[in-house]
Write a protein that holds these residues in place. Structure first.
Motif, short mmCIF file in Angstrom:
data_model
loop_
_atom_site.label_atom_id
_atom_site.label_comp_id
_atom_site.label_asym_id
_atom_site.label_seq_id
_atom_site.Cartn_x
_atom_site.Cartn_y
_atom_site.Cartn_z
N ALA A 1 0.85 -1.19 0.00
CA ALA A 1 0.00 0.00 0.00
C ALA A 1 0.89 1.24 0.00
O ALA A 1 1.80 1.36 0.83
CB ALA A 1 -0.90 0.00 1.23
N LEU A 2 0.63 2.13 -0.94
CA LEU A 2 1.38 3.38 -0.97
C LEU A 2 0.99 4.22 0.24
O LEU A 2 -0.17 4.19 0.68
CB LEU A 2 1.13 4.13 -2.28
CG LEU A 2 1.59 3.38 -3.53
CD1 LEU A 2 1.35 4.21 -4.77
CD2 LEU A 2 3.05 3.00 -3.43
N LYS A 3 1.96 4.95 0.77
CA LYS A 3 1.77 5.61 2.06
C LYS A 3 0.55 6.54 2.09
O LYS A 3 0.14 7.07 1.07
CB LYS A 3 3.02 6.35 2.49
CG LYS A 3 3.46 7.46 1.56
CD LYS A 3 4.75 8.07 2.08
CE LYS A 3 5.34 9.00 1.05
NZ LYS A 3 6.62 9.51 1.49
N ARG A 4 0.08 6.68 3.25
CA ARG A 4 -1.09 7.47 3.62
C ARG A 4 -2.37 6.91 3.01
O ARG A 4 -2.94 5.97 3.52
CB ARG A 4 -0.88 8.94 3.31
CG ARG A 4 0.22 9.57 4.13
CD ARG A 4 0.28 11.08 3.90
NE ARG A 4 1.37 11.67 4.64
CZ ARG A 4 2.58 11.86 4.15
NH1 ARG A 4 2.86 11.55 2.92
NH2 ARG A 4 3.51 12.40 4.90
N SER A 5 -2.82 7.47 1.93
CA SER A 5 -4.14 7.10 1.41
C SER A 5 -4.23 5.66 0.92
O SER A 5 -5.31 5.07 0.93
CB SER A 5 -4.55 8.06 0.29
OG SER A 5 -3.59 8.04 -0.75
#
Length: 134
Positions: free
Chosen positions: A32-36
């Motif tokens: 998962a790409l960071k944050r969102s």
């Protein structure tokens, strides 16, 4: 926070999950790409009962256990974050089979060197997410 936006976001996550099932996208773990990307990554990880890793944890992915990886984020504009993550994964293990999935594609500025395999909606303009506070 408007509850309608949260419900729409959830429904779009369900739609993406169903696309992954119908299209038989093979993946054994998620990055998962960071944050969102963590919201979507956590949802899919819980549903499919598979691990989710952050981009900073790529080196800890067991290369002899996982070969098929799904990179997720909630929206993509240019694709540069996906390219950066894909390159890190391939540097860790050249034999990874990598797919990409997002809820929303914003505009038409995606780099030619990235393919978004699964998405729910194409948007003509920027979409403010329910969790954005500015």
């Amino acid at each position: 926070m408007e509850i309608e936006k949260v419900i729409e976001y959830h429904n779009d996550m369900v739609s993406l999950r169903n696309l992954l099932i119908v299209n038989r996208i093979d993946f054994e773990c998620i990055v998962a790409l960071k944050r969102s990307g963590w919201i979507l990554g956590s949802y899919l990880s819980n549903y499919f009962d598979i691990p989710v890793f952050s981009e900073s944890e790529i080196k800890s992915i067991p290369i002899n256990k996982y070969k098929n990886i799904l990179i997720v984020d909630d929206k993509v504009c240019t694709g540069h974050s996906f390219i950066k993550c894909r390159n890190k994964l391939l540097k860790h293990n050249i034999n990874f089979n990598i797919n990409n999935a997002v809820l929303y594609i914003e505009g038409n500025k995606i780099s030619a060197s990235i393919s978004i395999h699964q998405y729910v909606k194409k948007l003509n303009q920027s979409k403010k997410m329910y969790y954005e506070t500015y």
